[in-house]
Write a protein that holds these residues in place. Structure first.
Motif, PDB file in Angstrom:
ATOM      1  N   THR A 113      21.176   0.610  31.953  1.00 20.54           N
ATOM      2  CA  THR A 113      20.285  -0.387  30.990  1.00 20.54           C
ATOM      3  C   THR A 113      19.174  -0.898  31.673  1.00 20.54           C
ATOM      4  O   THR A 113      18.265  -1.078  30.723  1.00 20.54           O
ATOM      5  CB  THR A 113      21.394  -1.234  30.139  1.00 20.54           C
ATOM      6  OG1 THR A 113      22.631  -0.615  30.024  1.00 20.54           O
ATOM      7  CG2 THR A 113      20.901  -1.961  28.955  1.00 20.54           C
ATOM      8  N   PHE A 133      17.357  -4.250  25.803  1.00 17.41           N
ATOM      9  CA  PHE A 133      17.835  -5.128  26.748  1.00 17.41           C
ATOM     10  C   PHE A 133      16.372  -6.139  27.140  1.00 17.41           C
ATOM     11  O   PHE A 133      15.660  -5.420  27.703  1.00 17.41           O
ATOM     12  CB  PHE A 133      18.723  -4.664  27.918  1.00 17.41           C
ATOM     13  CG  PHE A 133      19.132  -5.596  28.852  1.00 17.41           C
ATOM     14  CD1 PHE A 133      20.469  -6.166  28.495  1.00 17.41           C
ATOM     15  CD2 PHE A 133      18.512  -5.895  30.087  1.00 17.41           C
ATOM     16  CE1 PHE A 133      21.001  -7.039  29.534  1.00 17.41           C
ATOM     17  CE2 PHE A 133      19.016  -6.802  30.863  1.00 17.41           C
ATOM     18  CZ  PHE A 133      20.183  -7.548  30.716  1.00 17.41           C
ATOM     19  N   LEU A 176      24.189  -6.789  26.488  1.00 15.99           N
ATOM     20  CA  LEU A 176      24.250  -5.191  26.721  1.00 15.99           C
ATOM     21  C   LEU A 176      25.066  -4.699  25.843  1.00 15.99           C
ATOM     22  O   LEU A 176      25.340  -3.464  25.594  1.00 15.99           O
ATOM     23  CB  LEU A 176      25.395  -5.371  28.023  1.00 15.99           C
ATOM     24  CG  LEU A 176      24.729  -5.589  29.448  1.00 15.99           C
ATOM     25  CD1 LEU A 176      25.791  -5.875  30.491  1.00 15.99           C
ATOM     26  CD2 LEU A 176      23.913  -4.458  30.043  1.00 15.99           C
ATOM     27  N   HIS A 195      25.388  -2.618  34.507  1.00 17.29           N
ATOM     28  CA  HIS A 195      24.726  -1.556  33.996  1.00 17.29           C
ATOM     29  C   HIS A 195      23.169  -1.631  34.433  1.00 17.29           C
ATOM     30  O   HIS A 195      22.350  -1.227  33.664  1.00 17.29           O
ATOM     31  CB  HIS A 195      24.907  -1.403  32.554  1.00 17.29           C
ATOM     32  CG  HIS A 195      26.523  -0.699  32.241  1.00 17.29           C
ATOM     33  ND1 HIS A 195      26.556   0.190  31.684  1.00 17.29           N
ATOM     34  CD2 HIS A 195      27.508  -1.645  32.304  1.00 17.29           C
ATOM     35  CE1 HIS A 195      27.883   0.197  31.386  1.00 17.29           C
ATOM     36  NE2 HIS A 195      28.456  -0.876  31.890  1.00 17.29           N
ATOM     37  N   SER A 198      13.752  -1.497  30.790  1.00 19.41           N
ATOM     38  CA  SER A 198      15.149  -1.408  30.396  1.00 19.41           C
ATOM     39  C   SER A 198      15.181  -0.285  29.148  1.00 19.41           C
ATOM     40  O   SER A 198      13.965   0.155  28.635  1.00 19.41           O
ATOM     41  CB  SER A 198      15.607  -2.831  29.657  1.00 19.41           C
ATOM     42  OG  SER A 198      14.833  -3.305  28.482  1.00 19.41           O
ATOM     43  N   THR A 231      16.351   3.987  35.550  1.00 22.38           N
ATOM     44  CA  THR A 231      16.799   3.950  34.002  1.00 22.38           C
ATOM     45  C   THR A 231      17.131   5.340  33.668  1.00 22.38           C
ATOM     46  O   THR A 231      17.438   5.593  32.640  1.00 22.38           O
ATOM     47  CB  THR A 231      15.610   3.358  33.190  1.00 22.38           C
ATOM     48  OG1 THR A 231      14.489   3.982  33.389  1.00 22.38           O
ATOM     49  CG2 THR A 231      15.350   1.814  33.465  1.00 22.38           C
ATOM     50  N   ARG A 285      28.331  -2.565  25.992  1.00 28.29           N
ATOM     51  CA  ARG A 285      28.344  -1.684  27.439  1.00 28.29           C
ATOM     52  C   ARG A 285      28.839  -2.685  28.318  1.00 28.29           C
ATOM     53  O   ARG A 285      28.187  -3.061  29.440  1.00 28.29           O
ATOM     54  CB  ARG A 285      26.821  -1.527  27.838  1.00 28.29           C
ATOM     55  CG  ARG A 285      26.376  -0.116  27.041  1.00 28.29           C
ATOM     56  CD  ARG A 285      25.077   0.353  27.857  1.00 28.29           C
ATOM     57  NE  ARG A 285      24.740   1.624  27.246  1.00 28.29           N
ATOM     58  CZ  ARG A 285      23.803   2.447  27.973  1.00 28.29           C
ATOM     59  NH1 ARG A 285      22.958   1.960  28.930  1.00 28.29           N
ATOM     60  NH2 ARG A 285      23.693   3.451  27.686  1.00 28.29           N
TER      61      ARG A 285
END
Ligand code: MN
Length: 351
Positions: free
Chosen positions: A272, A294, A339, A237, A290, A266, A342
């Motif tokens: 992410t 993150f 994450l 991601h 981020s 982003t 995710r």
């Protein structure tokens, strides 16, 4: 507005300001809107108190800030080293804005070290070094400009704030919060915004000049970077953009031209984190952004010895652009724990 500043520090600063006549204001290397806005904002207020004030910056400020009142009066160390040294030597007080370590002045650190007068630090970065006599450090605050407003208000200097001073201070708040879209949960920020608007600031003009407007080449470089150089990492991601020197030169790169580029990936739903690596004259500049906490600052610190905020960090890498990219790609899997669920592979091209 919540009173959050230590009244003893405010009293100490008030006393200090009464005693001194020559004041130097300074900020970090490669200064941004918050660094320049805060130093120039302080300059205007202190001048209205009759002080002799100089803003001394380690290197050139971006052209996008040239609309700020007082911009042309700043002394730039890389252009006039001896003059800047004289200003530091003769200062009765140095106010350091928007940096946490003397090393953030780059080569100009030597001038800060030789200044024997009292020093005040006004900053919102984590872990300030104890190099100043009075330290105002609030890492949770949106900007050094917000903090500067609060200090000036607590000193009873709101009435001394001219439209010029307010314009500088509002500019730093606008650039560090991306026009009040990040780091701006506190209702106090909007009260400060109101107080600054009451001073006659033109907010729309500040947003246009400091955040939106760019050169033709800068826009084309951004378009090229996104369409030709963005590598999306669906399993993590994230995204990486690398630009070498030749590519930057092709679009007549000027300092500040790629300022907002790292944020663009982003904007993709599901992304992410975003890294942007740019080949500079003596190193690779790494910047990272981020969403959802993150920790890009952790990655920048552990891989490159850099640092920053959780969702906005950076570093410098000494080596080739490809080595830098490889190092980052190899390290990223180690951070997938952050994450937070995710982990499913997204098909970005079809969503
Ligand atoms: Mn700042």
């Amino acid at each position: 507005m919540d009173k959050i500043l230590d009244t003893r520090k405010i009293d100490k600063l008030e006393k200090l300001l009464d005693e001194v006549s020559s004041i130097v204001l300074t900020c970090h290397v490669r200064p941004d809107g918050d660094a320049i806005g805060s130093t120039l904002g302080w300059m205007h207020v202190l001048e209205s108190l009759g002080k002799s004030v100089a803003v001394v910056i380690p290197d050139n400020a971006p052209r996008s800030l040239s609309f700020l009142p007082g911009f042309d009066r700043m002394a730039v160390f890389t252009r006039h080293e001896e003059y800047c040294e004289m200003l530091f030597r003769n200062a009765d007080l140095v106010i350091c804005c928007d940096f946490n370590q003397p090393s953030r002045l780059d080569r100009m650190q030597s001038l800060l070290d030789l200044a024997e007068c009292p020093k005040v630090l006004v900053d919102h970065h984590v872990d300030p070094a104890p190099f100043a006599d009075i330290i105002f450090s609030f890492p949770d605050m949106s900007s050094t400009c917000e903090l500067s407003f609060r200090i000036l208000a607590d000193l009873g200097l709101y009435t001394e704030m001219t439209t010029e001073a307010a314009t500088c201070i509002l500019t730093g708040m606008i650039t560090d919060t991306k026009n009040f879209t990040v780091n701006c949960k506190s209702p106090d920020i909007y009260e400060i915004l109101q107080r600054l608007l009451e001073k006659g600031c033109d907010k729309n003009r500040i947003v246009r000049l400091s955040l939106l407007e760019k050169s033709y080449g800068a826009l084309m470089l951004e378009a090229y970077a996104i369409s030709n150089k963005m590598e999306v990492l669906p399993e993590y991601h994230g995204s990486i953009i690398c630009l070498n020197k030749e590519e930057c030169e092709r679009f007549h790169y000027e300092k500040g031209d790629t300022e907002g580029l790292v944020n663009r990936p982003t904007e993709i739903r599901g992304i992410t984190f975003s890294f942007f690596l740019r080949e500079d004259s003596d190193c690779i500049k790494v910047s990272a952004r981020s969403v959802m906490d993150f920790p890009v600052n952790l990655i920048c610190k552990e891989i490159f010895g850099g640092g920053g905020h959780v969702m906005a960090a950076g570093a410098e890498f000494h080596g080739s652009l490809e080595e830098c990219r490889k190092l980052l790609l190899d390290a990223i899997p180690k951070y997938s724990q952050y994450l937070k669920g995710r982990t499913e592979k997204l098909d970005y091209f079809n969503t």
